[in-house]
Scaffold this motif. Structure first.
Motif, PDB file in Angstrom:
ATOM      1  N   SER A 223     -29.125  -6.348  37.692  1.00 31.61           N
ATOM      2  CA  SER A 223     -30.113  -7.409  37.493  1.00 31.61           C
ATOM      3  C   SER A 223     -29.707  -8.219  36.271  1.00 31.61           C
ATOM      4  O   SER A 223     -29.096  -7.695  35.339  1.00 31.61           O
ATOM      5  N   ALA A 224     -30.035  -9.500  36.291  1.00 29.22           N
ATOM      6  CA  ALA A 224     -29.814 -10.376  35.131  1.00 29.22           C
ATOM      7  C   ALA A 224     -31.060 -11.236  34.978  1.00 29.22           C
ATOM      8  O   ALA A 224     -31.371 -12.048  35.849  1.00 29.22           O
ATOM      9  N   ILE A 225     -31.815 -11.011  33.893  1.00 25.17           N
ATOM     10  CA  ILE A 225     -33.050 -11.763  33.668  1.00 25.17           C
ATOM     11  C   ILE A 225     -33.001 -12.391  32.277  1.00 25.17           C
ATOM     12  O   ILE A 225     -32.181 -12.016  31.441  1.00 25.17           O
ATOM     13  N   GLN A 226     -33.909 -13.345  32.042  1.00 24.87           N
ATOM     14  CA  GLN A 226     -33.868 -14.105  30.794  1.00 24.87           C
ATOM     15  C   GLN A 226     -35.113 -13.883  29.940  1.00 24.87           C
ATOM     16  O   GLN A 226     -36.206 -13.633  30.450  1.00 24.87           O
ATOM     17  N   SER A 227     -34.917 -14.002  28.627  1.00 27.12           N
ATOM     18  CA  SER A 227     -36.016 -13.966  27.676  1.00 27.12           C
ATOM     19  C   SER A 227     -36.696 -15.332  27.641  1.00 27.12           C
ATOM     20  O   SER A 227     -36.231 -16.294  28.277  1.00 27.12           O
ATOM     21  N   GLU A 228     -37.767 -15.443  26.878  1.00 28.86           N
ATOM     22  CA  GLU A 228     -38.447 -16.732  26.748  1.00 28.86           C
ATOM     23  C   GLU A 228     -37.570 -17.757  26.043  1.00 28.86           C
ATOM     24  O   GLU A 228     -37.794 -18.969  26.158  1.00 28.86           O
ATOM     25  N   GLN A 229     -36.545 -17.290  25.348  1.00 29.18           N
ATOM     26  CA  GLN A 229     -35.581 -18.187  24.698  1.00 29.18           C
ATOM     27  C   GLN A 229     -34.359 -18.416  25.586  1.00 29.18           C
ATOM     28  O   GLN A 229     -33.342 -18.948  25.158  1.00 29.18           O
ATOM     29  N   ASN A 230     -34.483 -17.996  26.867  1.00 27.09           N
ATOM     30  CA  ASN A 230     -33.419 -18.160  27.866  1.00 27.09           C
ATOM     31  C   ASN A 230     -32.143 -17.388  27.543  1.00 27.09           C
ATOM     32  O   ASN A 230     -31.048 -17.775  27.971  1.00 27.09           O
ATOM     33  N   LYS A 231     -32.290 -16.274  26.810  1.00 26.98           N
ATOM     34  CA  LYS A 231     -31.164 -15.399  26.546  1.00 26.98           C
ATOM     35  C   LYS A 231     -31.114 -14.304  27.613  1.00 26.98           C
ATOM     36  O   LYS A 231     -32.147 -13.802  28.059  1.00 26.98           O
ATOM     37  N   TRP A 232     -29.896 -13.919  28.001  1.00 30.68           N
ATOM     38  CA  TRP A 232     -29.740 -13.012  29.144  1.00 30.68           C
ATOM     39  C   TRP A 232     -29.795 -11.544  28.744  1.00 30.68           C
ATOM     40  O   TRP A 232     -29.291 -11.139  27.691  1.00 30.68           O
ATOM     41  N   VAL A 233     -30.395 -10.757  29.639  1.00 32.52           N
ATOM     42  CA  VAL A 233     -30.343  -9.296  29.570  1.00 32.52           C
ATOM     43  C   VAL A 233     -29.837  -8.804  30.923  1.00 32.52           C
ATOM     44  O   VAL A 233     -30.411  -9.138  31.967  1.00 32.52           O
ATOM     45  N   ILE A 234     -28.742  -8.037  30.907  1.00 32.18           N
ATOM     46  CA  ILE A 234     -28.139  -7.517  32.136  1.00 32.18           C
ATOM     47  C   ILE A 234     -28.457  -6.034  32.252  1.00 32.18           C
ATOM     48  O   ILE A 234     -28.282  -5.267  31.299  1.00 32.18           O
ATOM     49  N   GLY A 235     -28.934  -5.624  33.412  1.00 34.07           N
ATOM     50  CA  GLY A 235     -29.188  -4.207  33.688  1.00 34.07           C
ATOM     51  C   GLY A 235     -28.321  -3.745  34.839  1.00 34.07           C
ATOM     52  O   GLY A 235     -28.081  -4.505  35.782  1.00 34.07           O
ATOM     53  N   ARG A 236     -27.855  -2.515  34.787  1.00 35.49           N
ATOM     54  CA  ARG A 236     -26.967  -2.044  35.858  1.00 35.49           C
ATOM     55  C   ARG A 236     -27.098  -0.545  36.093  1.00 35.49           C
ATOM     56  O   ARG A 236     -27.125   0.259  35.152  1.00 35.49           O
ATOM     57  N   ASN A 237     -27.268  -0.159  37.378  1.00 33.17           N
ATOM     58  CA  ASN A 237     -27.183   1.233  37.805  1.00 33.17           C
ATOM     59  C   ASN A 237     -25.882   1.413  38.567  1.00 33.17           C
ATOM     60  O   ASN A 237     -25.607   0.670  39.516  1.00 33.17           O
ATOM     61  N   PHE A 238     -25.074   2.368  38.132  1.00 32.64           N
ATOM     62  CA  PHE A 238     -23.847   2.710  38.848  1.00 32.64           C
ATOM     63  C   PHE A 238     -24.099   4.017  39.571  1.00 32.64           C
ATOM     64  O   PHE A 238     -24.173   5.080  38.951  1.00 32.64           O
ATOM     65  N   ASP A 239     -24.277   3.954  40.870  1.00 29.60           N
ATOM     66  CA  ASP A 239     -24.632   5.116  41.673  1.00 29.60           C
ATOM     67  C   ASP A 239     -23.380   5.775  42.233  1.00 29.60           C
ATOM     68  O   ASP A 239     -22.765   5.275  43.174  1.00 29.60           O
ATOM     69  N   PHE A 240     -22.996   6.875  41.646  1.00 24.85           N
ATOM     70  CA  PHE A 240     -21.839   7.634  42.110  1.00 24.85           C
ATOM     71  C   PHE A 240     -22.084   9.071  41.706  1.00 24.85           C
ATOM     72  O   PHE A 240     -21.891   9.442  40.551  1.00 24.85           O
ATOM     73  N   ASP A 241     -22.532   9.888  42.641  1.00 26.14           N
ATOM     74  CA  ASP A 241     -22.985  11.229  42.288  1.00 26.14           C
ATOM     75  C   ASP A 241     -22.244  12.282  43.093  1.00 26.14           C
ATOM     76  O   ASP A 241     -22.312  12.296  44.316  1.00 26.14           O
ATOM     77  N   ILE A 242     -21.490  13.127  42.408  1.00 26.80           N
ATOM     78  CA  ILE A 242     -20.913  14.322  43.024  1.00 26.80           C
ATOM     79  C   ILE A 242     -21.414  15.506  42.208  1.00 26.80           C
ATOM     80  O   ILE A 242     -20.877  15.820  41.138  1.00 26.80           O
ATOM     81  N   ASP A 243     -22.487  16.109  42.676  1.00 30.78           N
ATOM     82  CA  ASP A 243     -23.103  17.244  41.977  1.00 30.78           C
ATOM     83  C   ASP A 243     -23.499  16.905  40.537  1.00 30.78           C
ATOM     84  O   ASP A 243     -23.577  17.782  39.681  1.00 30.78           O
ATOM     85  N   GLY A 244     -23.711  15.620  40.250  1.00 31.67           N
ATOM     86  CA  GLY A 244     -24.171  15.193  38.935  1.00 31.67           C
ATOM     87  C   GLY A 244     -23.122  15.207  37.843  1.00 31.67           C
ATOM     88  O   GLY A 244     -23.418  14.873  36.692  1.00 31.67           O
ATOM     89  N   ILE A 245     -21.868  15.540  38.176  1.00 31.21           N
ATOM     90  CA  ILE A 245     -20.858  15.698  37.120  1.00 31.21           C
ATOM     91  C   ILE A 245     -20.539  14.384  36.423  1.00 31.21           C
ATOM     92  O   ILE A 245     -20.312  14.343  35.214  1.00 31.21           O
ATOM     93  N   PHE A 246     -20.550  13.269  37.150  1.00 26.83           N
ATOM     94  CA  PHE A 246     -20.187  12.005  36.520  1.00 26.83           C
ATOM     95  C   PHE A 246     -21.327  11.443  35.666  1.00 26.83           C
ATOM     96  O   PHE A 246     -21.098  10.579  34.822  1.00 26.83           O
ATOM     97  N   ASP A 247     -22.528  11.935  35.888  1.00 33.56           N
ATOM     98  CA  ASP A 247     -23.650  11.607  35.005  1.00 33.56           C
ATOM     99  C   ASP A 247     -23.555  12.433  33.726  1.00 33.56           C
ATOM    100  O   ASP A 247     -23.602  11.917  32.618  1.00 33.56           O
ATOM    101  N   ARG A 248     -23.356  13.733  33.874  1.00 37.16           N
ATOM    102  CA  ARG A 248     -23.327  14.637  32.719  1.00 37.16           C
ATOM    103  C   ARG A 248     -22.109  14.393  31.825  1.00 37.16           C
ATOM    104  O   ARG A 248     -22.205  14.516  30.602  1.00 37.16           O
TER     105      ARG A 248
ATOM    106  N   GLU B  95     -41.229 -13.795  37.440  1.00 34.27           N
ATOM    107  CA  GLU B  95     -41.330 -14.876  36.455  1.00 34.27           C
ATOM    108  C   GLU B  95     -39.944 -15.424  36.143  1.00 34.27           C
ATOM    109  O   GLU B  95     -38.925 -14.756  36.355  1.00 34.27           O
ATOM    110  N   ASN B  96     -39.905 -16.633  35.627  1.00 36.99           N
ATOM    111  CA  ASN B  96     -38.622 -17.237  35.250  1.00 36.99           C
ATOM    112  C   ASN B  96     -38.063 -16.621  33.973  1.00 36.99           C
ATOM    113  O   ASN B  96     -36.855 -16.428  33.833  1.00 36.99           O
ATOM    114  N   THR B  97     -38.946 -16.323  33.023  1.00 30.46           N
ATOM    115  CA  THR B  97     -38.534 -15.700  31.764  1.00 30.46           C
ATOM    116  C   THR B  97     -39.524 -14.602  31.399  1.00 30.46           C
ATOM    117  O   THR B  97     -40.641 -14.559  31.930  1.00 30.46           O
ATOM    118  N   TYR B  98     -39.100 -13.730  30.467  1.00 34.37           N
ATOM    119  CA  TYR B  98     -39.938 -12.593  30.085  1.00 34.37           C
ATOM    120  C   TYR B  98     -40.009 -12.464  28.572  1.00 34.37           C
ATOM    121  O   TYR B  98     -39.001 -12.641  27.875  1.00 34.37           O
TER     122      TYR B  98
END
Length: 524
Positions: A166-191, A345-348
């Motif tokens: 996701s890429a959303i903007q602040s009220e000052q139109n600055k970007w915040v990027i969020g990302r989930n990388f889903d790759f799970d083999i018995d949880g080892i790549f998370d741990r 919303e357009n900004t947050y």
């Protein structure tokens, strides 16, 4: 007849020898292996594992391998065990590997020397017991193509892989990027993920959130404020071999100072899979989504909040059949639709909190009935990385795990790159779900998978025991309900009871079209 069989055997053996000859990587003659010792910070309950690497590329590889050799062994043991489950016969395994080595025999010619030298350094600490497959150095190169091969299975119900940004903007139109990388083999790549801070002899310093042994990058930021991450996609476009996309992203972080320079690197890269790259340029406050296949590329500079998953959306892919399948038959479009529902919303005022809400969202779009772990949800309980990048403040938040439920630690990248040491400045609070509840859910999901294997072998007693255990735990999942229905029909010959379970499974809206078709056919 014996002569024919003997001749065929000789041909197979000859092809195997030829494949191993072509596919075995020749070690480089390395002149410079200098550099200071790595700084290694072990993971604790409230911190990440870090490694700070400096100097020549081969030296950085040696230091990375030395400090993470135990995890290298764990990872490779697990991956080979999965191969054993997939191909149980060792002779067939050898044919499989020989075929792959023959097919990808020249992949190293598409990888830059800096990356190859680092891989060769890491290979000195790779577990020797797997040399039965091929040399340590060859395996290091091959594992960097794992993302390319795994990409074919991304967003399939056979494996737990997928991505969301996701890429959303602040009220000052600055970007915040969020990302989930889903790759799970018995949880080892998370741990076992590691924050890899790289200070090369030539090029820009960068941070990669990655795993021991990995030279390529799936998520990272350099000291020039260039953010880059990858989401797997699919296309009809084909190329036998090319540069692994994780290596392309690594080279973007190493060489790009601006968004334009990053785009040019992607344009010039010869890749052999389709991929979605999200690129942020902090200095100019711009975010781009780049869709690239071996034959085509599209760049979209964002002007409003957006989300992306695992299908290509530019008009140039309108007639692409593989991309259409990704969108209509798999889960990518479900996650995309849910993400767009959450951006109202357009900004947050507080874009960081909004991004956390998005990355932890476990609901389906359009109010469909669901439960934890539906692959059509943004957070389907399989994230090995969950990151939030505040471009304005240059702070990267990284999940502690498990999954998205734990705290996120925020690193001041400006201060960290300057000090050559990670500087934590903020924390984002943990989710309401506890670690114990998360682990209990994962254990139950593994029991469902085990039950499906038993039923496939007509092992009714074992399947029934697993279903009884899951019922006592009040575990809810469409796969569990489907398993109960299949068990009722196959083992109990009770079609009325089976249909009750199948109807229950369908009501939970299984995210894959073939799953829904299967249940609909059973209920006719």
């Amino acid at each position: 007849m014996k002569n024919i069989l003997f001749s065929l055997l000789l041909i197979v053996c000859s092809l195997g020898i030829f494949a191993n000859y072509l596919g075995t990587a020749i070690p480089l003659d390395i002149k410079d292996g200098s550099g200071p010792p790595a700084i290694f910070i072990e993971r604790t309950a409230n911190s990440h594992r870090h490694i700070i690497l400096q100097g020549a590329s081969y030296h950085r590889g040696l230091e990375f391998g030395k400090y993470t050799s135990d995890v290298l062994r764990m990872q490779e043991t697990l991956m080979v065990s999965k191969l054993d489950q997939f191909i149980g016969n060792s002779f067939v395994q050898k044919i499989f590997f020989s075929t792959l080595m023959l097919w990808f025999h020249d992949v190293d010619k598409h990888i830059d020397r800096d990356s190859l030298e680092e891989m060769q350094g890491i290979s000195k600490y790779a577990p020797d017991e797997f040399q039965r497959l091929t040399t340590n150095y060859t395996r290091q190169i091959a594992y960097h193509g794992l993302h390319e091969v795994g990409q074919m299975f991304v967003d399939e119900d056979r494996v737990d892989m997928g991505c969301f940004v996701s890429a959303i903007q602040s009220e000052q139109n600055k970007w915040v990027i969020g990302r989930n990388f889903d790759f799970d083999i018995d949880g080892i790549f998370d741990r076992e993920k590691v924050m890899k801070w790289v200070y090369p002899q030539e090029g820009y310093a960068y941070l990669s959130v990655v795993w021991p042994g990995m030279v390529g990058v799936v998520s990272g930021i350099n000291d020039q404020g260039i953010y880059a991450s990858i989401n797997a996609a699919g296309s009809d476009d084909f190329s036998r071999v090319g540069t692994p996309t994780t290596i392309v992203v690594k080279n973007v972080l190493l060489k790009a100072r601006t968004l334009e320079e990053a785009i040019l690197i992607f344009q010039n890269a010869k890749t052999f899979i389709a991929e979605i790259f999200v690129i942020g340029d902090r200095k100019t406050n711009r975010v781009a989504i780049i869709e690239k296949s071996p034959a085509r590329m599209n760049v979209k500079i964002l002007t409003k909040s957006e989300v992306t998953a695992n299908h290509l959306e530019s008009e140039i892919w309108a007639k692409d059949t593989i991309n259409a399948k990704r969108k209509t038959e798999l889960t990518s479009d479900l996650r995309k639709k849910r993400g767009l529902e959450l951006i109202t919303e357009n900004t947050y005022k507080d874009p960081i909190s909004k991004t956390v809400q998005i990355l932890r969202d476990r609901s389906l779009f359009d109010g469909r009935q669901t439960h934890l772990g539906n692959r059509g949800a943004i957070d389907s309980m399989i994230a090995s990385q969950s990151l939030i990048y505040d471009m304005e403040k240059n702070i990267l938040f990284v999940n502690l795990g498990p999954g998205t439920i734990g705290k996120y630690l925020g690193y001041d990248l400006t201060a960290s790159f300057e000090k050559k040491y990670p500087v934590v400045v903020k924390e984002l609070s943990a989710d309401s779900m506890t670690t114990a509840e998360y682990i209990s859910w994962q254990d139950s999901m593994m029991k469902v998978i085990e039950g499906k294997r038993h039923l496939a072998k007509n092992e009714c007693r074992q399947t029934g025991e697993i279903l009884n255990l899951l019922t006592k735990k009040s575990f809810v999942h469409y796969d569990k309900s489907r398993l109960a229905g299949d068990y009722s029909m196959k083992c109990l010959d009770n079609s009325a009871q089976a249909k009750i379970y199948w109807k229950e499974a369908l009501a939970f809206y299984p995210p894959y079209e073939k799953q829904r078709r299967y249940l609909e056919e059973k209920l006719k």
